[in-house]
Design a protein around this motif. Sequence first.
Motif, short mmCIF file in Angstrom:
data_model
loop_
_atom_site.label_atom_id
_atom_site.label_comp_id
_atom_site.label_asym_id
_atom_site.label_seq_id
_atom_site.Cartn_x
_atom_site.Cartn_y
_atom_site.Cartn_z
N ARG A 147 17.22 25.97 7.51
CA ARG A 147 15.86 25.49 7.78
C ARG A 147 14.92 26.69 7.85
O ARG A 147 15.16 27.63 8.61
CB ARG A 147 15.81 24.69 9.08
N SER A 162 8.27 23.09 8.48
CA SER A 162 9.65 23.41 8.16
C SER A 162 10.03 22.87 6.79
O SER A 162 9.47 21.87 6.32
CB SER A 162 10.60 22.88 9.23
N ASP A 218 11.89 18.57 4.43
CA ASP A 218 12.75 18.51 5.62
C ASP A 218 12.64 17.13 6.26
O ASP A 218 11.57 16.74 6.72
CB ASP A 218 12.31 19.60 6.61
N GLY A 268 14.38 16.34 8.96
CA GLY A 268 14.78 16.45 10.36
C GLY A 268 16.28 16.42 10.54
O GLY A 268 17.05 16.56 9.59
N ASP A 269 16.71 16.21 11.79
CA ASP A 269 18.13 16.30 12.13
C ASP A 269 18.74 14.98 12.61
O ASP A 269 19.90 14.96 13.01
CB ASP A 269 18.34 17.33 13.25
N ASP A 270 17.98 13.90 12.61
CA ASP A 270 18.45 12.65 13.21
C ASP A 270 19.24 11.82 12.21
O ASP A 270 18.69 11.01 11.47
CB ASP A 270 17.27 11.83 13.75
N ARG A 278 14.19 8.11 10.52
CA ARG A 278 12.80 8.56 10.59
C ARG A 278 11.97 7.41 11.14
O ARG A 278 11.75 6.41 10.45
CB ARG A 278 12.30 8.99 9.21
#
Length: 350
Positions: free
Chosen positions: A43, A50, A97, A99-101, A204
Amino acid sequence: MDQRYGQLKDWVGQALLAFDGFDANNWQLLPVSGDASFRRYFRANSGGKSWIAVDAPPDKEDSRPFVSMADALESVGVSVPHIHQHDLQQGFMLLEDFGDDLYLAKLNETTVNELYSDALETLLVIQSCRPAAGSAFPLYDRTLLEREVALFSEWFLQKLLGIELDEDELQMVGFLFNYVIDSALEQPLVFVHRDFHSRNLMYRPGQAPGVIDFQDAVEGPVTYDLASILRDCYVSWPDEQVYGWVEEYRLKLIERGSVMPDAVHFRRWFDLMGAQRHLKAIGIFARLNIRDGKSGYLADIPRTMNYLISVAAKTEELKPVAGWLVQKVLPCMRKSQYFEADVLDDWIVE
């Protein structure tokens, strides 16, 4: 970090100069994860924004299918990471990006209906994807299906458990492989993500799930991705609930003009497609441990084996296979250094 990391950081730094707010003197490139391949993800952070940088060594990973499939899926409205820039000669990409979810972390009894509803709506769009004029998607043909199920014998039975099949067992396993492959080849062909599950969907809020890891997509059986998500190797749900989702999906396909068989036949397709996928997955999980030193996936084999035994047990022609898996393979798993007996007891109902 290694040499490729330095090369990637230099490339990303140049690529990000095109973005407003990027501060070339104040930014970071931090590891996010690897996956079951040789790709690595990082990242890039700068000015509150990001991006995801991908390192895919070209001598080990061909990134051209990823770029091609991303373009095709994006063109029909699937939420895939937008490719901002790429250098396929070096094996570098700069992506949107998400995210991380992961879906996997968000799934529970309260959220599953809504999350799966969103995922299956996305799957309907994915299945509508068509190749650009003059091109074609790779075909999920018998050769590829056979190559996949063979991983079960080679890497799981032989190399992980040390089971050498006698002539009768070879015939029985061969019958199983052909049975599930014949069912797959009966089905209408659609765009198949090929790894559509809870670790490849990004949660998301208020948006369609982000879809990742689609570079191995093919044209193949209509139930393949449905089995991937609903018979997920990483999370499981009660049969009654799963078959409810399967029927809802069949009806949505019919609403959109697809010709589908009755509910019983479609469910058979779904079950046997899941069995083909689980044979492949068990073999891959074993190979990741033996060849690549990635032991974490071994923990998912008991759940995946339970799926396989369950389908074989409720399919008349495969009941001998179910008996063999319980009487021969499970005892070998119990004796193996790779599996805890209590974990097997938790997952597999003999």
